[in-house]
Design a protein around this motif. Structure first.
Motif, PDB file in Angstrom:
ATOM      1  N   CYS A 255       0.329  -1.236  -0.297  1.00  0.00           N
ATOM      2  CA  CYS A 255      -0.011   0.177   0.060  1.00  0.00           C
ATOM      3  C   CYS A 255       0.625   1.005   0.061  1.00  0.00           C
ATOM      4  CB  CYS A 255      -0.850   0.327   0.792  1.00  0.00           C
ATOM      5  SG  CYS A 255      -0.204   0.226   3.033  1.00  0.00           S
ATOM      6  N   SER A 256       2.026   1.235  -0.248  1.00  0.00           N
ATOM      7  CA  SER A 256       2.956   2.507  -0.209  1.00  0.00           C
ATOM      8  C   SER A 256       2.933   3.565   0.895  1.00  0.00           C
ATOM      9  CB  SER A 256       2.549   3.201  -1.514  1.00  0.00           C
ATOM     10  OG  SER A 256       3.406   1.997  -2.531  1.00  0.00           O
ATOM     11  N   VAL A 257       2.446   2.720   2.550  1.00  0.00           N
ATOM     12  CA  VAL A 257       2.339   3.610   3.752  1.00  0.00           C
ATOM     13  C   VAL A 257       3.879   3.587   3.801  1.00  0.00           C
ATOM     14  CG1 VAL A 257       1.283   2.054   5.034  1.00  0.00           C
ATOM     15  CG2 VAL A 257       1.585   4.221   5.614  1.00  0.00           C
ATOM     16  N   SER A 258       4.375   4.982   4.538  1.00  0.00           N
ATOM     17  CA  SER A 258       5.570   4.658   5.103  1.00  0.00           C
ATOM     18  C   SER A 258       5.515   4.429   6.294  1.00  0.00           C
ATOM     19  CB  SER A 258       5.685   6.287   5.366  1.00  0.00           C
ATOM     20  OG  SER A 258       7.237   6.744   6.316  1.00  0.00           O
ATOM     21  N   LEU A 259       6.306   3.002   6.854  1.00  0.00           N
ATOM     22  CA  LEU A 259       6.326   2.466   7.453  1.00  0.00           C
ATOM     23  C   LEU A 259       7.881   3.150   8.637  1.00  0.00           C
ATOM     24  CD1 LEU A 259       7.373  -1.570   5.927  1.00  0.00           C
ATOM     25  CD2 LEU A 259       4.722   0.382   7.367  1.00  0.00           C
ATOM     26  N   VAL A 260       8.540   3.973   8.548  1.00  0.00           N
ATOM     27  CA  VAL A 260       9.018   5.176   9.690  1.00  0.00           C
ATOM     28  C   VAL A 260       8.652   4.972  11.017  1.00  0.00           C
ATOM     29  CG1 VAL A 260      10.511   6.884  10.393  1.00  0.00           C
ATOM     30  CG2 VAL A 260      10.529   6.338   7.891  1.00  0.00           C
ATOM     31  N   GLY A 261       9.130   4.418  11.615  1.00  0.00           N
ATOM     32  CA  GLY A 261       8.278   5.017  12.602  1.00  0.00           C
ATOM     33  C   GLY A 261       6.844   4.064  13.403  1.00  0.00           C
TER      34      GLY A 261
END
Length: 279
Positions: A255-261
């Motif tokens: 889904c390309s959502v950011s996984l940072v944090g």
């Protein structure tokens, strides 16, 4: 003496037995000569009679007794003197009033002696020397440090920095790297040899590299975009199980959502958010 030379050319009185003076081959009695031709003395304003010595300087005239220093009144006859604002001065008085003081010894630079000028100050020629070797500087190239003058060889020997790369003297500018001085033209990328002065660079094993060379040689590759991760400018990156990602590339593979944090799951080589990983 012919008959027409026995009389004064002006008053026509006989000159027999009398003193006379010649001018343009004509004879004059002393009285006529003085009234017609005597120069006025600059000091006393009286005529300088023909039987007196006439001392002349730049079209002006003085009696011998009147030719003296305007300040101390000492005679200037057969002595060196100087003129200032139409006044005659002995060398001592002129020096006290008008001569420059030597920057080094603070003594007067006497008129007629050679004077060296540098940065608005004056020196005796014998005082204008290299502070180290004491050789005259004259018009030679020189370098000033802490208000002292040095010839170029002495300055380079005792004060100048030497380039860490070529070992030659750095005469101006330069770059400091790892507490060592470099010529700007010697401070180059260890890879492509491009000059780095004023450019961004990265240090590796005490050698500087331009960003491109460092990226090609040493930077980790982003597992997502495959481009080098340099971390220049404070850029964030993520590392997991010997893999690295740019911060902006660390996204869910589906889904390309950011996984940072955020928490994430792995599926083979992919990283997934919890929602996509649990589907």
């Amino acid at each position: 003496m012919t008959s027409n030379q026995t009389d004064c050319h002006y008053c026509l009185q006989s000159l027999r037995g009398r003193k006379y003076a010649l001018r343009e081959e004509n004879a004059y009695c002393v009285t006529c000569y003085d009234s017609l031709f005597a120069n006025p003395c600059e000091e006393c304003k009286q005529p300088i009679e023909c039987d007196s010595k006439d001392l002349a300087y730049k079209g002006r005239h003085w009696h011998e007794r009147c030719f003296k220093c305007s300040k101390c009144s000492r005679s200037l006859v057969e002595k060196p003197f100087a003129a200032k604002d139409e006044l005659l001065l002995c060398t001592e008085c002129y020096s006290d009033e008008y001569s420059s003081k030597c920057f080094h010894c603070q003594k007067t630079i006497m008129p007629g002696s050679r004077k060296m000028e540098f940065k608005g100050s004056s020196w005796h020629e014998s005082c204008f020397v290299c502070q180290y070797c004491r050789q005259p500087l004259g018009t030679k190239p020189l370098i000033t440090k802490d208000n002292e003058n040095y010839c170029v060889p002495c300055f380079e020997k005792h004060f100048a920095h030497h380039c860490y790369s070529c070992k030659k003297v750095i005469t101006s500018g330069g770059v400091t790297y790892h507490d060592q001085p470099w010529h700007k033209e010697c401070f180059v990328c260890a890879g492509c040899k491009t000059q780095l002065s004023g450019q961004r660079f990265i240090s590796k094993d005490e050698y500087p590299y331009c960003v491109d060379c460092f990226s090609k040689l040493y930077a980790k590759k982003c597992s997502a975009c495959k481009k080098p991760i340099t971390a220049l400018g404070g850029a964030k990156f993520i590392s997991f199980e010997e893999r690295q990602w740019h911060g902006e590339c660390f996204n869910c593979a589906k889904c390309s959502v950011s996984l940072v944090g955020q928490g994430f799951l792995t599926q083979q080589d992919d990283v997934l958010c919890h929602e996509c990983g649990s589907a």
